[in-house]
Write a protein that holds these residues in place. Sequence first.
Motif, PDB file in Angstrom:
ATOM      1  N   ARG A 213       0.748  -1.095  -0.218  1.00 34.55           N
ATOM      2  CA  ARG A 213      -0.045   0.021  -0.137  1.00 34.55           C
ATOM      3  C   ARG A 213       1.002   1.232  -0.088  1.00 34.55           C
ATOM      4  O   ARG A 213       0.549   2.437  -0.598  1.00 34.55           O
ATOM      5  N   LYS A 216       2.194   1.585  -3.528  1.00 36.14           N
ATOM      6  CA  LYS A 216       1.043   2.221  -4.199  1.00 36.14           C
ATOM      7  C   LYS A 216       1.014   3.883  -4.225  1.00 36.14           C
ATOM      8  O   LYS A 216       0.817   4.674  -4.900  1.00 36.14           O
ATOM      9  N   GLN A 217       0.985   4.278  -2.789  1.00 34.49           N
ATOM     10  CA  GLN A 217       0.843   5.700  -2.283  1.00 34.49           C
ATOM     11  C   GLN A 217       2.077   6.681  -2.793  1.00 34.49           C
ATOM     12  O   GLN A 217       1.846   7.402  -3.690  1.00 34.49           O
ATOM     13  N   GLU A 220       1.718   6.420  -6.866  1.00 31.23           N
ATOM     14  CA  GLU A 220       0.307   7.196  -7.404  1.00 31.23           C
ATOM     15  C   GLU A 220       0.257   8.567  -6.984  1.00 31.23           C
ATOM     16  O   GLU A 220       0.305   9.644  -7.512  1.00 31.23           O
TER      17      GLU A 220
ATOM     18  N   CYS B  90      -6.567  11.890  -2.713  1.00 29.28           N
ATOM     19  CA  CYS B  90      -5.218  12.167  -3.221  1.00 29.28           C
ATOM     20  C   CYS B  90      -5.355  12.637  -4.651  1.00 29.28           C
ATOM     21  O   CYS B  90      -4.165  13.243  -5.082  1.00 29.28           O
ATOM     22  N   ARG B  92      -4.997  11.059  -7.346  1.00 27.64           N
ATOM     23  CA  ARG B  92      -4.471  10.364  -8.493  1.00 27.64           C
ATOM     24  C   ARG B  92      -4.720   9.072  -8.654  1.00 27.64           C
ATOM     25  O   ARG B  92      -4.238   8.356  -9.527  1.00 27.64           O
ATOM     26  N   CYS B  93      -5.554   8.468  -7.741  1.00 27.09           N
ATOM     27  CA  CYS B  93      -5.584   7.111  -7.933  1.00 27.09           C
ATOM     28  C   CYS B  93      -7.025   6.862  -8.802  1.00 27.09           C
ATOM     29  O   CYS B  93      -7.580   7.829  -9.127  1.00 27.09           O
ATOM     30  N   ASP B 105      -8.025   5.575  -2.677  1.00 28.70           N
ATOM     31  CA  ASP B 105      -7.079   4.552  -2.276  1.00 28.70           C
ATOM     32  C   ASP B 105      -6.040   4.915  -1.459  1.00 28.70           C
ATOM     33  O   ASP B 105      -5.342   4.194  -0.780  1.00 28.70           O
ATOM     34  N   ASN B 106      -5.369   6.049  -1.404  1.00 28.59           N
ATOM     35  CA  ASN B 106      -3.964   6.411  -0.713  1.00 28.59           C
ATOM     36  C   ASN B 106      -4.174   7.449   0.527  1.00 28.59           C
ATOM     37  O   ASN B 106      -3.050   7.564   0.937  1.00 28.59           O
ATOM     38  N   ILE B 121     -10.335  -0.370   1.177  1.00 25.87           N
ATOM     39  CA  ILE B 121      -9.919   0.927   1.970  1.00 25.87           C
ATOM     40  C   ILE B 121     -10.775   2.156   1.256  1.00 25.87           C
ATOM     41  O   ILE B 121     -10.764   2.140   0.194  1.00 25.87           O
TER      42      ILE B 121
END
Lengths: 235, 389
Positions: A213, A216-217, A220, B90, B92-93, B105-106, B121
């Motif tokens: 995760r 991914k963060q 992205e 975010c 961008r997801c 997601d982030n 999530i």
Amino acid sequence: MELTPQDKSSEQSPESIEAGEKERWASLIGGGAMVLMGLRQRSLRGVLMAVAGGGLLYQGAKKQSTLKQAQEALGLNQPIKVEKTVTINKPAAELYSYWRDFEKLPTFMKHLESVTVLDDKRSHWVAKAPLDAKVEWDAEIIQEQENELIAWASTEDADIENSGFVRFKPAPGNRGTEVKVVMEYNPPGGAIASALAKLFGEEPDQQIGDELRRFKQLMEAGEIATTEGQPSGRD
Amino acid sequence: MKAVCWQSANNVRVDNVPDPKILNPRDAIVKITSTAICGSDLHIYGGYIPTVQKGDIIGHEFMGEVVEVGKGVNNLQVGDRVVVPSTIGCGRCYYCERDMWSLCDNSNPNGWMEEKLFGNITSAIYGYSHLLGGYAGAQAEYIRVPFADVGVLKVPKELPDEKLLFISDAIPTGYMGAELCDIQPGDTVAVWGCGAVGQFAMISAYMMGAERVIAIDRFPERLEMARKYAKAETINYEEVDPGDALKEMTGGRGPDCCIDAVGLEAHGVGVEDFYDQTKQKLKLETDRPHVLRQMMVACRKGGTLSIMGVYGGFVDKMPLGAAFNKGLTFRMGQMHGQKYMRLLLQLVLDGKLDPSFIVTHQLPLDEAPHAYKIFQQKQDNCVKVVLKP
């Protein structure tokens, strides 16, 4: 699924069986069914080695296992296997190239202190263990396909024997890339066992999931979400 | 700085805490000029949301002035006046890119907890438990705003806070509640709950072509507000059974769309209320689904339920047979504030929406404990409190 070459038809010559299996494993790695193979096998490392060494090492690993099988039956020395996948909204090539630069892995793998690349295949890993201890090992890339897969195994004298692979597969419908990590490690025995068992977290699944995760963060959003250092009424 | 810190169920305190700092490149620090207590803060206040810890700063509806920006924020400057959406995205997801910001997601660093409970999530929300990110909340003098380069809305300096503040949370929540109904010309929309979200859902429903709006609540002052500002017909569910009343008011068909602007602390009457209150106290169910049950039975065949009231866990005794056999559509979710804020600002600037009617109390931040009490217990005709740091 057939897993052992011995079960193949006796009409085929041993050589052709071995060649066939080798091909099949190679294609399986590319295609992704590898995961199932790895998890059904007693040893993921064995399968990965088989791909690298043409099946012989795998055979060796299987055959030396009378003692190992007995230990497994007793629940001792059981390797811990983890499988986790995350979908990242970026092309596979971009993700692969960040990951392949191993020295950057500690940016999102919290338990790692450092990775030093020794040469094209070999690298030295230092992980944080509880009580300010450190665990170190050398790892070797045993299979690699650009933008698709990196498989590794620790070398013989590792503090913690581990092996695994990370696979990058385009997700359907323009959803980015499915990044899958399959890992296996043997918790060492003896007095330091309990301390080292914590190396990969109380729940290895969760730890690998957290790291994916964070990857991914970072890929992205360009940064890893955090609340560490923010105020609260507990300060 | 001063901040409202949660202590235990029904107990908050204004404490002195350190000022927030920039922690990531895309952060900004905002000096808060107005922050509201949202109805869903009452779920936190009452101890119904798990993973809230003693000392957590709460609150998620706010606006203010940018005082510091991280090096990754190029579109905001110190001195900008901003309204910030309550859900953190975010940008961008996969989900943010498709305007589903509350599914980001982030933004949630504690995603593993949510993944275990919900299977996936969702976005973090300021001051709304560690399950939903553990970010410090907005009932404070300053706040750290992550991903400040996306979603944050710059607003003109001349309008008063009261016309802009609710673009942070209550208006987009109500607006999305109406939008999820896919309202057709001539539709009758029933809205459970006449708090801020309910009021804005009713106003939005008319904007989207509803012919009639029916409001359901039990407090006369809130029903009066719905009649006066949202042009709704009203039902007091303590006086009449809302199911029977809705049937009679809609020619026996039932409303075309039903909006839940209440959520997990719904009140019922009689045995049903006793059942849910008891089960919730014994931790045998987390949420009290009175409104959901009523909507499923009351809605017309083939109608739509839009759920904007917050649910956290598990509910029981749900009349799924009614929903199934009547072919109902369920739509729900935390609001995607970033999707709606620009449009809503334009409505305010054009004079088509003036949300300031909702404010019944304006108090200094120091009086937060009192504000929570009167809002929770609906004392002093309290519908909406704005706190001034």
